[in-house]
Design an enzyme around this catalytic site. Sequence first.
Site, mmCIF file in Angstrom:
data_model
loop_
_atom_site.group_PDB
_atom_site.id
_atom_site.type_symbol
_atom_site.label_atom_id
_atom_site.label_comp_id
_atom_site.label_asym_id
_atom_site.label_seq_id
_atom_site.Cartn_x
_atom_site.Cartn_y
_atom_site.Cartn_z
ATOM 1 N NE ARG A 264 6.458 -17.102 33.772
ATOM 2 C CZ ARG A 264 7.392 -16.486 33.084
ATOM 3 N NH1 ARG A 264 8.106 -17.155 32.208
ATOM 4 N NH2 ARG A 264 7.617 -15.211 33.253
ATOM 5 N NE ARG B 107 7.340 -9.448 32.141
ATOM 6 C CZ ARG B 107 6.993 -10.667 32.585
ATOM 7 N NH1 ARG B 107 6.007 -10.801 33.462
ATOM 8 N NH2 ARG B 107 7.615 -11.732 32.160
ATOM 9 N NE ARG C 105 9.246 -13.670 36.231
ATOM 10 C CZ ARG C 105 9.777 -13.555 35.005
ATOM 11 N NH1 ARG C 105 10.386 -14.597 34.463
ATOM 12 N NH2 ARG C 105 9.701 -12.437 34.345
ATOM 13 C CE LYS D 89 13.246 -13.338 26.682
ATOM 14 N NZ LYS D 89 11.764 -13.218 26.741
HETATM 15 P P1 AP5 Z 1 9.722 -18.978 29.336
HETATM 16 O O1 AP5 Z 1 10.756 -19.880 28.742
HETATM 17 O O2 AP5 Z 1 9.807 -18.702 30.797
HETATM 18 O O3 AP5 Z 1 9.667 -17.615 28.506
HETATM 19 P P2 AP5 Z 1 10.641 -16.379 28.543
HETATM 20 O O4 AP5 Z 1 10.722 -15.866 27.155
HETATM 21 O O5 AP5 Z 1 11.941 -16.727 29.218
HETATM 22 O O6 AP5 Z 1 9.745 -15.419 29.426
HETATM 23 P P3 AP5 Z 1 10.059 -14.463 30.626
HETATM 24 O O7 AP5 Z 1 8.728 -14.059 31.195
HETATM 25 O O8 AP5 Z 1 11.036 -15.053 31.590
HETATM 26 O O9 AP5 Z 1 10.707 -13.280 29.851
HETATM 27 P P4 AP5 Z 1 10.803 -11.825 30.226
HETATM 28 O O10 AP5 Z 1 11.667 -11.360 29.112
HETATM 29 O O11 AP5 Z 1 9.575 -11.056 30.436
HETATM 30 O O12 AP5 Z 1 11.429 -11.885 31.699
HETATM 31 P P5 AP5 Z 1 12.894 -11.682 32.261
HETATM 32 O O13 AP5 Z 1 13.058 -12.595 33.382
HETATM 33 O O14 AP5 Z 1 13.911 -11.659 31.178
HETATM 34 O O15 AP5 Z 1 8.293 -19.589 28.966
HETATM 35 C C1 AP5 Z 1 7.098 -19.016 29.502
HETATM 36 C C2 AP5 Z 1 6.050 -20.129 29.743
HETATM 37 O O16 AP5 Z 1 5.695 -20.707 28.496
HETATM 38 C C3 AP5 Z 1 6.556 -21.290 30.596
HETATM 39 O O17 AP5 Z 1 5.481 -21.747 31.390
HETATM 40 C C4 AP5 Z 1 6.984 -22.354 29.571
HETATM 41 O O18 AP5 Z 1 6.883 -23.654 30.078
HETATM 42 C C5 AP5 Z 1 5.975 -22.108 28.460
HETATM 43 N N1 AP5 Z 1 6.520 -22.376 27.135
HETATM 44 C C6 AP5 Z 1 7.763 -22.053 26.654
HETATM 45 N N2 AP5 Z 1 7.894 -22.419 25.356
HETATM 46 C C7 AP5 Z 1 6.700 -22.997 25.008
HETATM 47 C C8 AP5 Z 1 6.209 -23.568 23.794
HETATM 48 N N3 AP5 Z 1 6.972 -23.620 22.679
HETATM 49 N N4 AP5 Z 1 4.950 -24.061 23.788
HETATM 50 C C9 AP5 Z 1 4.163 -23.986 24.921
HETATM 51 N N5 AP5 Z 1 4.569 -23.456 26.114
HETATM 52 C C10 AP5 Z 1 5.826 -22.965 26.138
HETATM 53 O O19 AP5 Z 1 12.798 -10.153 32.782
HETATM 54 C C11 AP5 Z 1 11.978 -9.810 33.880
HETATM 55 C C12 AP5 Z 1 12.165 -8.347 34.208
HETATM 56 O O20 AP5 Z 1 13.529 -8.093 34.576
HETATM 57 C C13 AP5 Z 1 11.902 -7.371 33.047
HETATM 58 O O21 AP5 Z 1 10.527 -7.049 32.916
HETATM 59 C C14 AP5 Z 1 12.756 -6.176 33.471
HETATM 60 O O22 AP5 Z 1 12.128 -5.430 34.474
HETATM 61 C C15 AP5 Z 1 13.978 -6.837 34.071
HETATM 62 N N6 AP5 Z 1 15.033 -7.075 33.083
HETATM 63 C C16 AP5 Z 1 15.513 -8.281 32.679
HETATM 64 N N7 AP5 Z 1 16.462 -8.136 31.752
HETATM 65 C C17 AP5 Z 1 16.584 -6.806 31.545
HETATM 66 C C18 AP5 Z 1 17.392 -6.024 30.673
HETATM 67 N N8 AP5 Z 1 18.259 -6.585 29.813
HETATM 68 N N9 AP5 Z 1 17.255 -4.684 30.716
HETATM 69 C C19 AP5 Z 1 16.398 -4.083 31.572
HETATM 70 N N10 AP5 Z 1 15.586 -4.762 32.416
HETATM 71 C C20 AP5 Z 1 15.683 -6.128 32.401
#
Ligand code: AP5
Length: 214
Positions: A127, A172, A161, A13
């Site tokens: 990562r 998660r 992280r 994402k």
């Molecule tokens: P990346 O693009 O970073 O993936 P992502 O989907 O953004 O993953 P996140 O871990 O950031 O998502 P998340 O939803 O767990 O975390 P968030 O920060 O929202 O890609 C990941 C890796 O893969 C990278 O190394 C990239 O280079 C690689 N990659 C990407 N695409 C690829 C491909 N096609 N092929 C190969 N490699 C690829 O949330 C963190 C925490 O915050 C949550 O756990 C929660 O506690 C809190 N939080 C956030 N939002 C909310 C909400 N709305 N409500 C409640 N709590 C929330």
Amino acid sequence: MEIILLGPPGAGKGTQAALLEDAYGMVQLSTGDMLRAAVKAGTEVGLKAKAVMDAGGLVSDEIVSGIIGDRLDELGPDTGVIFDGYPRTAPQAEALDAILAARGRKLDHVIELEVDEDALVDRITGRYTCAACNAGYHDRYKQPAKEGVCDECGGSEFKRRPDDNEETVRTRMAEYRGKTAPILPIYDARGIVTRVDGMAAIDDVTAAIKAVLG
Ligand code: AP5
């Protein structure tokens, strides 16, 4: 244009949102990034969120919907938004409808990134990012050209992280399956969901999303 990127942790994402920002002049609103900034700044929201995030749980609906509303108010009405990591629960989906309607906005597309969960654990636990410019790297798939030096800014400090360990990633993912995936039918009923293969190469995923957005 307002779009939601939906998918489990590591689905890509954040990666796709950054690329779409450049291509479409839209703004990425990542609740994860906003919460991490609040934790770093030691704000009241950050203090409440830290332990929940470190354990892989979800921060309260009121907090995240509040910060999304505030951030939208800072943007001009003509700036398109990519929601990354929001909404994540049914109450958040309901809140987003109200937040958008109150600002004369409406959702155009929901892009679901479909992925294989085991591959995601590998993506996430490997990562790391440059501490100075946030450029992303991976232990196996993308290392800096010169060891220990960021390709983008020349920085030499890198960070991981705290929630990117396997145990927390599994929590998660369970949160995603239990609370986030069930909101998809809300958007399916409106006919605005497109499913994209998130296991394809990054550029191919971007091309597939662009084909939807036009
Ligand atoms: P990346 O693009 O970073 O993936 P992502 O989907 O953004 O993953 P996140 O871990 O950031 O998502 P998340 O939803 O767990 O975390 P968030 O920060 O929202 O890609 C990941 C890796 O893969 C990278 O190394 C990239 O280079 C690689 N990659 C990407 N695409 C690829 C491909 N096609 N092929 C190969 N490699 C690829 O949330 C963190 C925490 O915050 C949550 O756990 C929660 O506690 C809190 N939080 C956030 N939002 C909310 C909400 N709305 N409500 C409640 N709590 C929330």
